[in-house]
Design an enzyme around this catalytic site. Structure first.
Site, mmCIF file in Angstrom:
data_model
loop_
_atom_site.group_PDB
_atom_site.id
_atom_site.type_symbol
_atom_site.label_atom_id
_atom_site.label_comp_id
_atom_site.label_asym_id
_atom_site.label_seq_id
_atom_site.Cartn_x
_atom_site.Cartn_y
_atom_site.Cartn_z
ATOM 1 N N SER A 138 -3.583 -1.473 -14.715
ATOM 2 C CA SER A 138 -2.403 -1.721 -13.874
ATOM 3 C C SER A 138 -1.670 -0.391 -13.736
ATOM 4 O O SER A 138 -1.872 0.519 -14.562
ATOM 5 C CB SER A 138 -1.481 -2.728 -14.588
ATOM 6 O OG SER A 138 -0.211 -2.773 -13.968
ATOM 7 N N TYR A 151 2.751 -6.054 -22.172
ATOM 8 C CA TYR A 151 1.840 -5.786 -21.046
ATOM 9 C C TYR A 151 1.642 -4.283 -20.866
ATOM 10 O O TYR A 151 0.511 -3.800 -20.746
ATOM 11 C CB TYR A 151 2.446 -6.427 -19.795
ATOM 12 C CG TYR A 151 1.573 -6.424 -18.559
ATOM 13 C CD1 TYR A 151 0.662 -7.456 -18.322
ATOM 14 C CD2 TYR A 151 1.684 -5.424 -17.598
ATOM 15 C CE1 TYR A 151 -0.123 -7.476 -17.173
ATOM 16 C CE2 TYR A 151 0.910 -5.435 -16.455
ATOM 17 C CZ TYR A 151 0.008 -6.471 -16.244
ATOM 18 O OH TYR A 151 -0.763 -6.485 -15.091
HETATM 19 P P1 NAD Z 1 -4.175 -14.600 -12.344
HETATM 20 O O1 NAD Z 1 -3.179 -15.275 -13.209
HETATM 21 O O2 NAD Z 1 -4.254 -14.939 -10.902
HETATM 22 O O3 NAD Z 1 -5.649 -14.799 -12.932
HETATM 23 C C1 NAD Z 1 -5.910 -14.601 -14.263
HETATM 24 C C2 NAD Z 1 -7.295 -15.112 -14.573
HETATM 25 O O4 NAD Z 1 -7.499 -14.965 -15.981
HETATM 26 C C3 NAD Z 1 -7.493 -16.591 -14.268
HETATM 27 O O5 NAD Z 1 -8.830 -16.833 -13.871
HETATM 28 C C4 NAD Z 1 -7.220 -17.254 -15.628
HETATM 29 O O6 NAD Z 1 -7.865 -18.521 -15.774
HETATM 30 C C5 NAD Z 1 -7.837 -16.218 -16.543
HETATM 31 N N1 NAD Z 1 -7.338 -16.272 -17.893
HETATM 32 C C6 NAD Z 1 -6.049 -16.364 -18.319
HETATM 33 N N2 NAD Z 1 -6.016 -16.392 -19.668
HETATM 34 C C7 NAD Z 1 -7.300 -16.309 -20.099
HETATM 35 C C8 NAD Z 1 -7.922 -16.289 -21.366
HETATM 36 N N3 NAD Z 1 -7.197 -16.367 -22.502
HETATM 37 N N4 NAD Z 1 -9.262 -16.193 -21.438
HETATM 38 C C9 NAD Z 1 -10.019 -16.126 -20.300
HETATM 39 N N5 NAD Z 1 -9.480 -16.135 -19.062
HETATM 40 C C10 NAD Z 1 -8.142 -16.233 -18.975
HETATM 41 O O7 NAD Z 1 -3.906 -13.034 -12.580
HETATM 42 P P2 NAD Z 1 -4.201 -11.772 -11.656
HETATM 43 O O8 NAD Z 1 -2.931 -11.352 -11.023
HETATM 44 O O9 NAD Z 1 -5.381 -12.014 -10.795
HETATM 45 O O10 NAD Z 1 -4.524 -10.686 -12.771
HETATM 46 C C11 NAD Z 1 -5.828 -10.265 -13.075
HETATM 47 C C12 NAD Z 1 -5.760 -8.927 -13.778
HETATM 48 O O11 NAD Z 1 -5.175 -7.950 -12.923
HETATM 49 C C13 NAD Z 1 -4.908 -8.935 -15.057
HETATM 50 O O12 NAD Z 1 -5.505 -8.139 -16.056
HETATM 51 C C14 NAD Z 1 -3.601 -8.306 -14.595
HETATM 52 O O13 NAD Z 1 -2.931 -7.681 -15.637
HETATM 53 C C15 NAD Z 1 -4.122 -7.307 -13.593
HETATM 54 N N6 NAD Z 1 -3.116 -6.860 -12.616
HETATM 55 C C16 NAD Z 1 -2.528 -7.750 -11.785
HETATM 56 C C17 NAD Z 1 -1.583 -7.288 -10.874
HETATM 57 C C18 NAD Z 1 -0.920 -8.189 -9.897
HETATM 58 O O14 NAD Z 1 -0.018 -7.721 -9.205
HETATM 59 N N7 NAD Z 1 -1.297 -9.444 -9.761
HETATM 60 C C19 NAD Z 1 -1.268 -5.932 -10.835
HETATM 61 C C20 NAD Z 1 -1.882 -5.064 -11.722
HETATM 62 C C21 NAD Z 1 -2.813 -5.547 -12.603
#
Ligand code: NAD
Length: 255
Positions: A138, A151
């Site tokens: 991130s 985080y």
């Molecule tokens: P999201 O909540 O849409 O999806 C998260 C996924 O992880 C889902 O499939 C959920 O079922 C799964 N998950 C949650 N807990 C889990 C566990 N204990 N074991 C296995 N699977 C698990 O989130 P997202 O926004 O798609 O985020 C995905 C990644 O991208 C994360 O690492 C997040 O930190 C990173 N990220 C997101 C953003 C953003 O703006 N959305 C920005 C930077 C980084």
């Protein structure tokens, strides 16, 4: 770019960024192992449309025994060639009010699971002399924001781990890199918008304010943007990108 015959394991891919990346990898021909909570039938159907093999395992990756089960399950596809460490969660609170159990859960999933997945796939990748480990970190792996102590600490850790694995694999055809997205409109970010709406802000204004505070483009990064970068990192042109932390953030870190 054809990834035909390669197997990609994308953690946390039943929604959001992980599902978006899995779809682009499937479009490039890779077989896909999905992981994550909730009903995976829609995700399985979408990946199936690309005519690749696909399976889902619901392991909770904050539990090492379940994580090891997922990686053993993925080995049945002939070994993991591409590992996208994507699963992650967020909790927002000032340090002195931050629940200790939320800290532990975030470190276990957002950081330790990346280490465990990496140690489990590396022997097979070295044996086959090809592999890609792509960690979805991130912008918060490179800068801080208030309220996001666990985080930010975990994501900084992921970037440190990425550098070490990038160095340890530097003389091989295995690479390890991190992608650092800015805001992507997924359930993880929608929750932060919903918190603002609950505090009385108009929904359109809440979304605008979130972006305006950090992301100069005023537009969200999309899961498809990130998927295309993953495919590039899997290509020959990406083979000398090693140990990098590549931001895709609408200008967030240029400020
Ligand atoms: P999201 O909540 O849409 O999806 C998260 C996924 O992880 C889902 O499939 C959920 O079922 C799964 N998950 C949650 N807990 C889990 C566990 N204990 N074991 C296995 N699977 C698990 O989130 P997202 O926004 O798609 O985020 C995905 C990644 O991208 C994360 O690492 C997040 O930190 C990173 N990220 C997101 C953003 C953003 O703006 N959305 C920005 C930077 C980084």
């Amino acid at each position: 770019m054809s990834l035909q015959g390669k197997t990609a394991l994308v953690t946390g891919s039943t929604s959001g960024i992980g599902l978006g990346i899995a779809k682009v990898l499937a479009g490039a021909g890779a077989n896909i192992v999905l992981n994550g909570f909730g009903d995976a039938s829609a995700a399985l159907a979408e990946i199936n449309q690309h005519g690749v093999q696909v399976a889902h395992h619901p392991a909770d990756l904050s539990d090492i025994a379940q994580l090891e089960e997922l990686f053993a399950f993925a080995e049945r596809f002939g070994g993991v060639d591409i590992l996208v460490n994507n699963a992650g969660i967020q909790h927002v609170a000032p340090v002195e009010q931050f629940p200790a159990e939320s800290w532990d859960k975030i470190i276990a999933l957002n950081l330790s699971a990346v280490f465990h997945g990496t140690r489990l796939v590396l022997p097979g990748m070295r044996e086959r002399n090809w592999g890609r480990i792509i960690n979805i970190a991130s912008v918060h792996g490179l800068v801080g924001s208030v309220g996001k102590s666990a985080y930010v600490a975990a994501k900084h850790g992921v970037i440190g781990l990425t550098k070490v694995v990038g160095l340890e694999t530097a003389a091989s055809n295995v690479t390890c890199n991190a992608i650092c997205p800015g805001f992507v409109l997924t359930p993880l970010v929608q929750k932060q918008i919903d918190d603002r709406i609950a505090a009385g802000v108009d929904p359109t204004q809440a979304q605008h304010d979130l972006l305006a505070e950090k992301q100069p483009s005023g537009a969200f990064v999309t899961p498809a943007h990130l998927g295309e970068l993953v495919v590039f990192l899997c290509s020959e042109a990406g083979s000398q990108v090693r140990g990098a932390a590549w931001n895709v953030d609408g200008g967030w870190l240029a400020q």
